[in-house]
Write a protein that holds these residues in place. Sequence first.
Motif, PDB file in Angstrom:
ATOM      1  N   ILE A   1      16.383  -5.219  -5.011  1.00 21.06           N
ATOM      2  CA  ILE A   1      15.375  -4.315  -4.440  1.00 21.06           C
ATOM      3  C   ILE A   1      14.667  -3.580  -5.576  1.00 21.06           C
ATOM      4  N   THR A   2      13.340  -3.564  -5.549  1.00 23.57           N
ATOM      5  CA  THR A   2      12.582  -2.886  -6.617  1.00 23.57           C
ATOM      6  C   THR A   2      11.591  -1.891  -6.021  1.00 23.57           C
ATOM      7  N   ILE A   3      11.629  -0.678  -6.560  1.00 23.90           N
ATOM      8  CA  ILE A   3      10.651   0.339  -6.155  1.00 23.90           C
ATOM      9  C   ILE A   3       9.655   0.497  -7.291  1.00 23.90           C
ATOM     10  N   SER A   4       8.385   0.449  -6.946  1.00 23.69           N
ATOM     11  CA  SER A   4       7.350   0.592  -7.969  1.00 23.69           C
ATOM     12  C   SER A   4       6.625   1.924  -7.780  1.00 23.69           C
ATOM     13  N   THR A   5       6.511   2.682  -8.863  1.00 24.59           N
ATOM     14  CA  THR A   5       5.815   3.974  -8.766  1.00 24.59           C
ATOM     15  C   THR A   5       4.722   4.077  -9.821  1.00 24.59           C
ATOM     16  N   CYS A   6       3.693   4.841  -9.486  1.00 25.51           N
ATOM     17  CA  CYS A   6       2.620   5.060 -10.452  1.00 25.51           C
ATOM     18  C   CYS A   6       3.029   6.141 -11.454  1.00 25.51           C
ATOM     19  N   GLY A   7       4.215   6.759 -11.237  1.00 30.81           N
ATOM     20  CA  GLY A   7       4.714   7.700 -12.229  1.00 30.81           C
ATOM     21  C   GLY A   7       4.739   9.152 -11.792  1.00 30.81           C
TER      22      GLY A   7
ATOM     23  N   ILE B   1      11.009  10.696 -10.394  1.00 34.17           N
ATOM     24  CA  ILE B   1      11.762   9.786 -11.281  1.00 34.17           C
ATOM     25  C   ILE B   1      13.100  10.440 -11.640  1.00 34.17           C
ATOM     26  N   TYR B   2      13.062  11.767 -11.881  1.00 39.37           N
ATOM     27  CA  TYR B   2      14.322  12.476 -12.158  1.00 39.37           C
ATOM     28  C   TYR B   2      15.231  12.446 -10.930  1.00 39.37           C
ATOM     29  N   GLU B   3      14.633  12.697  -9.764  1.00 40.41           N
ATOM     30  CA  GLU B   3      15.443  12.711  -8.535  1.00 40.41           C
ATOM     31  C   GLU B   3      16.067  11.334  -8.307  1.00 40.41           C
ATOM     32  N   PHE B   4      15.267  10.310  -8.534  1.00 43.45           N
ATOM     33  CA  PHE B   4      15.748   8.938  -8.356  1.00 43.45           C
ATOM     34  C   PHE B   4      16.891   8.643  -9.343  1.00 43.45           C
TER      35      PHE B   4
ATOM     36  N   THR C   1       0.837  -1.203   0.000  1.00 42.53           N
ATOM     37  CA  THR C   1       0.000   0.000   0.000  1.00 42.53           C
ATOM     38  C   THR C   1       0.873   1.254   0.000  1.00 42.53           C
ATOM     39  N   GLY C   2       0.446   2.244  -0.781  1.00 46.01           N
ATOM     40  CA  GLY C   2       1.157   3.524  -0.751  1.00 46.01           C
ATOM     41  C   GLY C   2       1.937   3.785  -2.018  1.00 46.01           C
ATOM     42  N   GLU C   3       2.286   5.045  -2.200  1.00 45.89           N
ATOM     43  CA  GLU C   3       3.093   5.443  -3.355  1.00 45.89           C
ATOM     44  C   GLU C   3       4.480   5.830  -2.832  1.00 45.89           C
ATOM     45  N   PRO C   4       5.486   4.980  -3.063  1.00 49.76           N
ATOM     46  CA  PRO C   4       6.810   5.233  -2.470  1.00 49.76           C
ATOM     47  C   PRO C   4       7.417   6.583  -2.860  1.00 49.76           C
ATOM     48  N   PHE C   5       7.117   7.057  -4.074  1.00 51.45           N
ATOM     49  CA  PHE C   5       7.697   8.341  -4.477  1.00 51.45           C
ATOM     50  C   PHE C   5       6.920   9.533  -3.903  1.00 51.45           C
ATOM     51  N   ASP C   6       5.829   9.233  -3.159  1.00 47.65           N
ATOM     52  CA  ASP C   6       5.140  10.263  -2.391  1.00 47.65           C
ATOM     53  C   ASP C   6       5.665  10.268  -0.946  1.00 47.65           C
ATOM     54  N   ASN C   7       6.651   9.397  -0.691  1.00 49.14           N
ATOM     55  CA  ASN C   7       7.284   9.315   0.636  1.00 49.14           C
ATOM     56  C   ASN C   7       8.761   9.027   0.401  1.00 49.14           C
ATOM     57  N   TYR C   8       9.332   9.817  -0.489  1.00 54.32           N
ATOM     58  CA  TYR C   8      10.626   9.502  -1.095  1.00 54.32           C
ATOM     59  C   TYR C   8      11.772   9.384  -0.079  1.00 54.32           C
ATOM     60  N   ASP C   9      11.910  10.386   0.793  1.00 58.30           N
ATOM     61  CA  ASP C   9      13.083  10.403   1.679  1.00 58.30           C
ATOM     62  C   ASP C   9      13.069   9.230   2.650  1.00 58.30           C
ATOM     63  N   ASN C  10      11.890   8.955   3.225  1.00 58.45           N
ATOM     64  CA  ASN C  10      11.821   7.846   4.168  1.00 58.45           C
ATOM     65  C   ASN C  10      12.075   6.511   3.477  1.00 58.45           C
ATOM     66  N   VAL C  11      11.553   6.361   2.259  1.00 58.20           N
ATOM     67  CA  VAL C  11      11.772   5.104   1.526  1.00 58.20           C
ATOM     68  C   VAL C  11      13.269   4.925   1.236  1.00 58.20           C
TER      69      VAL C  11
ATOM     70  N   LEU D   1      13.797  -0.074 -10.834  1.00 55.18           N
ATOM     71  CA  LEU D   1      12.608   0.772 -10.897  1.00 55.18           C
ATOM     72  C   LEU D   1      11.521   0.078 -11.713  1.00 55.18           C
ATOM     73  N   ALA D   2      10.301   0.095 -11.194  1.00 56.62           N
ATOM     74  CA  ALA D   2       9.153  -0.436 -11.937  1.00 56.62           C
ATOM     75  C   ALA D   2       8.135   0.686 -12.069  1.00 56.62           C
ATOM     76  N   ILE D   3       7.539   0.783 -13.232  1.00 52.08           N
ATOM     77  CA  ILE D   3       6.552   1.840 -13.478  1.00 52.08           C
ATOM     78  C   ILE D   3       5.197   1.186 -13.716  1.00 52.08           C
ATOM     79  N   SER D   4       4.200   1.598 -12.931  1.00 58.17           N
ATOM     80  CA  SER D   4       2.837   1.099 -13.148  1.00 58.17           C
ATOM     81  C   SER D   4       2.252   1.833 -14.332  1.00 58.17           C
ATOM     82  N   LEU D   5       2.147   1.147 -15.451  1.00 53.53           N
ATOM     83  CA  LEU D   5       1.684   1.793 -16.681  1.00 53.53           C
ATOM     84  C   LEU D   5       0.186   1.550 -16.865  1.00 53.53           C
TER      85      LEU D   5
END
Length: 347
Positions: A189-195, A200-203, A159-169, A212-216
């Motif tokens: 290790i894989t991080i999945s983001t909805c985009g 993505i640039y910061e990462f 649950t959750g969007e990891p790139f909406d909680n970037y620093d803690n992740v 990196l995995a992108i939910s398309l």
Amino acid sequence: MKSLYDLSYQQMQEYAIKQGWKKYRGHQIFQWLYRKRVDRIDAMSDLKKETREVLEQDFIISPLTLKERQISKDGTRKYLFALADGSLIESVLMSYDFGKSVCVTSQVGCNMSCAFCASGLTKKNRNLTSGEMVAQIMYVQRDLDENEERVSHIVVMGTGEPFDNYDNVMNFLSTVNDDQGLGIGARHITISTCGIVPKIYEFARAHTQYNLAISLHAPNDELRSKLMPVNNAYPLKDLMTAIQYYTTESNRRLTFEYILLKDVNDQIEHVKQLAKLVKGINAYVNLIPYNAVDEHGYQGLSRNEAMKFYDALMKEGVRCTIRKEHGGDIDAACGQLRVKHLKRKGE
Ligand code: SAH
């Protein structure tokens, strides 16, 4: 209260120095947490009593407690945890021939509101701290210690969007990845983001070795905006530009996740559009069987229908795989165990 799991290896050493202790104390504490995996500060027997007392004033170890554990016939384990504030989160352990992988939750609820997803049924309450994410892994690892097995892979796909909680992740991943921590390889290790495009640039610029995995989930803007409101903020053109930047900068291949939804994104025109969209990108497409969420009314595809989509995509020259399903006999679908509990409590 803060958890000792909140501190990365470096932060632990800085904490020790701030207390007027030797930097080495930080190293020792880390060893107790991740090598001996104690769950009580007073078990850190080579620390002086006064040191342990200071630690006990400042920290707890685990910020979560187990509420329910389900074990599937295929070895999948599903954990429902309560956090100190009563929030419920879930984690999943999946067994593969290449190792044991944990699916980690990054937020309590989620704000992304994807039309098919159980997590979005409850809005985001708050971000998880880094320690609350580390604690999920540590709980599962301790569970596995009984059989001398180890967590070898992590997917940030709960649950959750990891790139909406970037620093803690990122802080969480640095602890589990650190050789002094659990030593789980970055490439495992894989991080999945909805985009979330700016992240993505910061990462990309962070130059980590995490995957990196992108939910398309849709190959055109109209459909994607319907399924994933985030597409209104970051449409496909911007997303693809960010992805090109990432693959070039990192020289790494990424994964596109594509849930197969019956009569929604599974038509031959979608195959063609998808092939065109991902052409020339260093990526492969992971086709995901849909775990039906009662509240949403979407349906998945049969194995045969999924194979047809897969074959058609392969024919277009797209590298793709179909994700294996896990834990079909327990509440395995994303976020469902938690949602069930919230309903039971009438929340
Ligand atoms: N917010 C992040 C990570 C969490 S979701 C993201 O969107 O990527 C992890 C993956 O599970 C995403 O690809 C998501 O779209 C997918 N997913 C969500 N609900 C699902 C369901 N019911 N069945 C199958 N996959 C689902």
